[in-house]
Design an enzyme around this catalytic site. Structure first.
Site, short mmCIF file in Angstrom:
data_model
loop_
_atom_site.label_atom_id
_atom_site.label_comp_id
_atom_site.label_asym_id
_atom_site.label_seq_id
_atom_site.Cartn_x
_atom_site.Cartn_y
_atom_site.Cartn_z
N ASN A 24 0.84 -1.70 -0.01
CA ASN A 24 -0.16 0.65 0.00
C ASN A 24 0.85 1.07 -0.39
OD1 ASN A 24 -1.47 1.81 0.53
ND2 ASN A 24 -1.93 1.29 2.82
N LYS B 120 0.40 4.12 -0.51
CA LYS B 120 -0.70 5.76 0.49
C LYS B 120 -0.59 6.50 -0.55
CE LYS B 120 -0.07 3.29 4.66
NZ LYS B 120 0.06 3.24 6.05
N HIS C 132 -10.08 1.34 4.83
CA HIS C 132 -8.09 1.19 5.57
C HIS C 132 -8.48 2.73 6.65
CE1 HIS C 132 -3.91 2.72 6.21
NE2 HIS C 132 -3.99 1.86 5.52
N GLU D 17 -6.82 4.99 7.82
CA GLU D 17 -6.77 6.17 7.26
C GLU D 17 -8.22 7.02 6.20
OE1 GLU D 17 -3.33 5.86 5.61
OE2 GLU D 17 -2.24 4.97 7.35
N GLU E 242 -6.12 -5.08 10.15
CA GLU E 242 -4.53 -3.96 10.92
C GLU E 242 -5.12 -2.94 12.07
OE1 GLU E 242 -2.67 -2.97 6.75
OE2 GLU E 242 -4.55 -1.60 6.95
N GLY F 232 2.08 2.79 10.46
CA GLY F 232 3.55 2.88 10.45
C GLY F 232 4.25 3.76 12.20
N SER G 103 3.39 -2.36 10.45
CA SER G 103 5.05 -2.54 10.78
C SER G 103 5.12 -3.73 10.24
CB SER G 103 4.80 -1.51 11.66
OG SER G 103 4.19 -0.74 12.02
P1 PGA Z 1 2.57 0.06 7.17
O1 PGA Z 1 1.43 0.54 7.18
O2 PGA Z 1 3.60 -1.46 7.50
O3 PGA Z 1 3.40 1.51 7.03
O4 PGA Z 1 2.81 0.50 9.16
C1 PGA Z 1 0.13 -0.50 7.06
C2 PGA Z 1 -1.18 0.13 6.05
O5 PGA Z 1 -1.41 1.08 6.19
O6 PGA Z 1 -1.69 -0.71 4.70
#
Ligand code: PGA
Length: 254
Positions: free
Chosen positions: A10, A12, A97, A99, A169, A175, A215
């Site tokens: 992803n 983003k 997601h 976000e 998630e 992140g 992560s």
């Molecule tokens: P990350 O993000 O691996 O940077 O923690 C995962 C995601 O948001 O899909």
């Protein structure tokens, strides 16, 4: 067990067009040379990249979008439809997601609509659920996850549900560099599979791919992916580095 193993990146809102093409080309080359198993590699890129990436990826790396609109078409300035996404050769779309839930106030009900329109247009939804740190700490995370499933995807009939992928998630792990331990992730994945079995049946539950995200990196992927109910990962930060992403894909090499 027939469910697919999937490692989905992803990106983003990162990488301009040239950077995206360049990173994706590297990923395709490494994955083509080094992937040995039947795991699927997918990159979910910004809309602007999708048309080109779909032509470059071939069967080696599949392409997904990170969002779609809930309606088929119409006067929704600035939006992108599932049909448009499909028309450039994309096969996947991330829906729900955290976000999007947090910054764009996307509700379970809206995400249910997006899931339906994605399926109607032949896209595979990667449907995300996950609890916040507060919900983890106060012990309500199973309830939260159950309600995200119930209101987001359990309205689908079994035939449609069988076409989607779930991504767990935990918001506190996205992140942040804080990964759920393999035990924490497995506990939740087993719970999700149990809920799917209760809603549909054991064979649907057994065939559903459930990805872990938060992560995930080349160092922790092996332990996570070795868990009985973890079928791969949704990878944010580490998907922006070709070597790291390919190494996570290679976790599944036989
Ligand atoms: P990350 O993000 O691996 O940077 O923690 C995962 C995601 O948001 O899909």
């Amino acid at each position: 067990m027939t469910r697919k193993k999937i490692v989905a990146g992803n990106w983003k809102m990162n990488l301009d067009y040239a950077e995206g093409i360049s990173l994706f080309s590297e990923i395709v080359n490494i994955v083509r040379d080094e992937k040995k198993g039947d795991q699927l590699a997918v990159i979910c890129a910004p809309f602007i990249h999708l048309n080109s990436l779909a032509k470059l990826g071939g069967d080696t790396v599949k392409i997904g979008a990170q969002n779609c609109h809930q309606n088929e078409s119409g006067a929704y300035t600035g939006e992108t439809s599932a049909k448009m996404i499909k028309s450039v050769g994309c096969e996947y779309v991330i829906i729900g997601h955290s976000e999007r839930r947090q910054y764009f106030a996307e509700s379970d009900e809206l995400l249910a609509q997006k899931t339906v329109i994605a399926l109607q247009n032949g896209l595979t939804p990667l449907f995300c659920i996950g609890e916040t740190l507060d919900e983890r700490n106060n012990g309500t995370y199973f309830e939260v996850l159950k309600s995200q499933l119930t209101n987001g995807v359990f309205g689908l009939n079994a035939e449609d549900f069988a076409k989607i992928v779930i991504a767990y998630e935990p918001v506190w792990a996205i992140g942040t560099g804080l990964t759920a331990t393999a035990e924490q992730a497995q506990e939740v994945h087993a719970f999700i599979r149990k809920e799917i079995a209760a809603k549909y049946d054991a064979s649907v539950a057994d065939a559903t791919s459930i990805l872990y995200g938060g992560s995930c990196n080349p160092k922790n992927a092996a332990e996570l992916f070795a868990q009985a109910d973890i079928d791969g990962g949704l990878i944010g930060g580490a998907s922006l580095k070709s070597r790291d992403f390919a190494d996570i894909v290679k976790t599944f090499n036989a």
